[in-house]
Motif scaffolding. Structure first.
Motif, PDB file in Angstrom:
ATOM      1  N   PHE A 120       0.673  -1.165  -0.040  1.00 52.93           N
ATOM      2  CA  PHE A 120      -0.059  -0.247  -0.013  1.00 52.93           C
ATOM      3  C   PHE A 120       0.791   1.041   0.085  1.00 52.93           C
ATOM      4  O   PHE A 120       1.956   1.245   0.122  1.00 52.93           O
ATOM      5  N   ASP A 121       0.095   2.279  -0.299  1.00 50.92           N
ATOM      6  CA  ASP A 121       1.198   3.636  -0.452  1.00 50.92           C
ATOM      7  C   ASP A 121       1.121   4.069   1.058  1.00 50.92           C
ATOM      8  O   ASP A 121       0.236   4.649   1.489  1.00 50.92           O
ATOM      9  N   LEU A 122       2.500   4.393   1.204  1.00 55.91           N
ATOM     10  CA  LEU A 122       2.645   4.943   2.834  1.00 55.91           C
ATOM     11  C   LEU A 122       3.377   6.220   2.545  1.00 55.91           C
ATOM     12  O   LEU A 122       4.562   6.254   1.977  1.00 55.91           O
ATOM     13  N   ILE A 170       9.834  -0.929   1.954  1.00 56.61           N
ATOM     14  CA  ILE A 170       9.771  -1.339   0.572  1.00 56.61           C
ATOM     15  C   ILE A 170       8.405  -1.185   0.183  1.00 56.61           C
ATOM     16  O   ILE A 170       7.471  -1.899   0.342  1.00 56.61           O
ATOM     17  N   LYS A 171       8.111  -0.417  -0.705  1.00 54.32           N
ATOM     18  CA  LYS A 171       6.819   0.101  -1.282  1.00 54.32           C
ATOM     19  C   LYS A 171       6.519  -0.533  -2.538  1.00 54.32           C
ATOM     20  O   LYS A 171       6.942  -0.008  -3.712  1.00 54.32           O
ATOM     21  N   VAL A 172       6.168  -1.803  -2.533  1.00 59.81           N
ATOM     22  CA  VAL A 172       6.387  -2.732  -3.655  1.00 59.81           C
ATOM     23  C   VAL A 172       5.516  -2.368  -4.951  1.00 59.81           C
ATOM     24  O   VAL A 172       6.065  -2.417  -5.986  1.00 59.81           O
ATOM     25  N   ASN A 173       4.573  -1.507  -4.633  1.00 58.33           N
ATOM     26  CA  ASN A 173       3.581  -1.418  -5.866  1.00 58.33           C
ATOM     27  C   ASN A 173       4.110  -0.008  -6.392  1.00 58.33           C
ATOM     28  O   ASN A 173       3.597   0.326  -7.680  1.00 58.33           O
ATOM     29  N   SER A 174       5.074   0.625  -5.894  1.00 56.22           N
ATOM     30  CA  SER A 174       5.793   1.707  -6.203  1.00 56.22           C
ATOM     31  C   SER A 174       6.966   1.380  -7.283  1.00 56.22           C
ATOM     32  O   SER A 174       7.746   2.357  -7.817  1.00 56.22           O
ATOM     33  N   PHE A 175       7.109   0.290  -7.247  1.00 51.83           N
ATOM     34  CA  PHE A 175       8.522  -0.348  -8.133  1.00 51.83           C
ATOM     35  C   PHE A 175       8.077  -0.289  -9.525  1.00 51.83           C
ATOM     36  O   PHE A 175       6.830  -0.965  -9.977  1.00 51.83           O
ATOM     37  N   ASP A 176       8.863   0.135 -10.614  1.00 55.61           N
ATOM     38  CA  ASP A 176       8.437   0.419 -11.811  1.00 55.61           C
ATOM     39  C   ASP A 176       8.570  -1.067 -12.720  1.00 55.61           C
ATOM     40  O   ASP A 176       8.605  -0.971 -14.195  1.00 55.61           O
ATOM     41  N   ASP A 177       8.986  -2.214 -12.181  1.00 56.39           N
ATOM     42  CA  ASP A 177       9.338  -3.492 -12.790  1.00 56.39           C
ATOM     43  C   ASP A 177      10.684  -3.415 -13.423  1.00 56.39           C
ATOM     44  O   ASP A 177      10.892  -4.389 -14.600  1.00 56.39           O
ATOM     45  N   ILE A 178      11.618  -2.482 -13.534  1.00 56.44           N
ATOM     46  CA  ILE A 178      12.568  -2.441 -14.228  1.00 56.44           C
ATOM     47  C   ILE A 178      14.015  -2.609 -13.249  1.00 56.44           C
ATOM     48  O   ILE A 178      14.126  -1.960 -12.257  1.00 56.44           O
ATOM     49  N   ALA A 179      14.291  -3.961 -13.256  1.00 54.42           N
ATOM     50  CA  ALA A 179      15.280  -4.309 -12.306  1.00 54.42           C
ATOM     51  C   ALA A 179      16.766  -3.723 -12.594  1.00 54.42           C
ATOM     52  O   ALA A 179      17.363  -4.098 -13.562  1.00 54.42           O
ATOM     53  N   LYS A 180      17.245  -2.822 -11.656  1.00 56.60           N
ATOM     54  CA  LYS A 180      18.439  -2.051 -12.023  1.00 56.60           C
ATOM     55  C   LYS A 180      19.608  -2.633 -11.250  1.00 56.60           C
ATOM     56  O   LYS A 180      20.646  -2.366 -11.601  1.00 56.60           O
ATOM     57  N   ASP A 181      19.303  -3.566 -10.297  1.00 60.97           N
ATOM     58  CA  ASP A 181      20.350  -4.066  -9.377  1.00 60.97           C
ATOM     59  C   ASP A 181      19.627  -5.547  -8.948  1.00 60.97           C
ATOM     60  O   ASP A 181      18.573  -5.665  -9.132  1.00 60.97           O
ATOM     61  N   ARG A 182      20.482  -5.994  -7.956  1.00 64.49           N
ATOM     62  CA  ARG A 182      20.092  -7.271  -7.666  1.00 64.49           C
ATOM     63  C   ARG A 182      18.906  -7.184  -6.382  1.00 64.49           C
ATOM     64  O   ARG A 182      17.991  -7.931  -6.217  1.00 64.49           O
ATOM     65  N   LEU A 183      19.027  -6.062  -5.619  1.00 59.77           N
ATOM     66  CA  LEU A 183      17.992  -5.752  -4.745  1.00 59.77           C
ATOM     67  C   LEU A 183      16.595  -5.858  -5.509  1.00 59.77           C
ATOM     68  O   LEU A 183      15.501  -6.213  -5.363  1.00 59.77           O
ATOM     69  N   ASP A 184      16.679  -5.003  -6.771  1.00 58.08           N
ATOM     70  CA  ASP A 184      15.397  -4.588  -7.576  1.00 58.08           C
ATOM     71  C   ASP A 184      14.884  -6.091  -7.923  1.00 58.08           C
ATOM     72  O   ASP A 184      13.726  -6.244  -8.356  1.00 58.08           O
ATOM     73  N   GLU A 185      15.856  -6.939  -8.413  1.00 61.77           N
ATOM     74  CA  GLU A 185      15.533  -8.283  -8.815  1.00 61.77           C
ATOM     75  C   GLU A 185      14.662  -8.924  -7.700  1.00 61.77           C
ATOM     76  O   GLU A 185      13.548  -9.723  -8.091  1.00 61.77           O
ATOM     77  N   TRP A 186      15.000  -8.796  -6.560  1.00 57.22           N
ATOM     78  CA  TRP A 186      14.033  -9.232  -5.284  1.00 57.22           C
ATOM     79  C   TRP A 186      12.760  -8.652  -5.378  1.00 57.22           C
ATOM     80  O   TRP A 186      11.741  -9.214  -5.042  1.00 57.22           O
TER      81      TRP A 186
END
Length: 299
Positions: A120-122, A170-186
């Protein structure tokens, strides 16, 4: 090739990641997030260990101890809570007091790291991962207060912030689905329940194998499908009831008075949600008092 469905991380926390055989998955996630080589020594008792008739709607949390005797609390939260930040402050404070033995010095206070996976958006902010720690900065010279040599020896740490609780949001829904590093992959996995072939983050290879839905025993797979259905149903109920209630309340308010119409629709929404949401969430969604919600539960 069709995508292989993977178990959501919250379900894995409830059922699979508590097993020592699967520590590598959790260690991988924490290592990428904390930028450290995390080793889990044990799973500690936490609120989500209990199962009850409303378990499918409980927030999911997991409490672990790492190789440095730090306690890491990982929580997955779906429902919007305006006072969420105060709740995680309370949670870390409770962990600290629970793990300080009677008559022990304050120097023995345990280090707590609070990891929060939010659907959810915090608050307001452009990022999707936030880190909070305690730093003492001079109001005149803007210098950062540091440990003396004696304190470094006492605490076994170099910086003051290392003994205070730390928070990761970690605001999951705000992630743009572009994995720029290994944390983004998670984070991509947390959002999409998918791990791409090219992903190389620590722990994801085992996660891809272990969390395959098709590898679940039949009974577990049915329970997981029911859990996912309940999450969708809950979200739909909250969204539909809230917005429909507001519209109907406004329409009725034209004839009977806006205040009375809104009150009646709030009561109707609460009755619809009484079996699927806790009192605090119902109060937030409807504006009803705890006493009014208690009367509904009593019939």
């Amino acid at each position: 090739m069709a995508k292989r469905r993977l178990i959501s991380f919250d379900w894995a926390m409830k059922k699979l990641l508590r097993s020592k055989a699967n520590f590598e998955i959790l260690e991988g996630f924490l290592s990428e997030l904390l930028r450290d080589d995390i080793r889990i020594l044990e799973i500690l008792e936490s609120e989500s260990n209990k199962e009850d008739t409303r378990d499918k709607f409980n927030r999911v949390d997991l409490k672990v101890k790492n190789q440095q005797d730090e306690i890491i609390v990982i929580e997955v939260q779906y429902d919007r809570e305006l006072d969420y930040l105060q709740r995680i402050l309370f949670g870390t404070s409770r962990v600290i007091t629970e793990h300080l033995r009677e008559s022990k010095p304050y120097a023995d206070i345990v280090k707590v790291i609070s990891v929060n996976i939010l659907y959810f958006d915090l608050g307001q902010g452009e990022d999707y991962v936030y880190h909070g720690s305690t730093v003492f900065r001079g109001i005149h010279h803007q210098d950062v207060l540091r440990f003396s040599e004696g304190q470094q020896e006492l605490y076994g740490q170099k910086e003051i912030h290392e003994i205070f609780p730390e928070y990761y949001l970690i605001k999951v829904n705000s992630f743009d689905d572009i994995a720029k590093d290994r944390l983004d992959e998670w984070i991509y996995f947390l959002k999409n329940e998918e791990i791409k072939e090219e992903f190389s983050a620590k722990g994801l290879a085992q996660a891809k194998s272990t969390l395959d839905v098709l590898k679940l025993p039949e009974q577990e797979r049915v329970a997981y499908e029911r859990y996912q259905d309940n999450l969708h149903y809950r979200a739909s109920m909250v969204h539909s009831s809230y917005h429909l209630g507001r519209k109907q309340g406004r329409d009725e308010g034209k004839d009977e008075g806006r205040a009375e119409g809104e009150q009646q629709k709030a009561l109707e929404i609460a009755r619809n949600l009484i079996d699927v949401l806790d009192d605090e969430t119902i109060a937030e969604k409807t504006g009803l008092s705890a006493g009014e919600i208690a009367k509904i539960r009593q019939g």
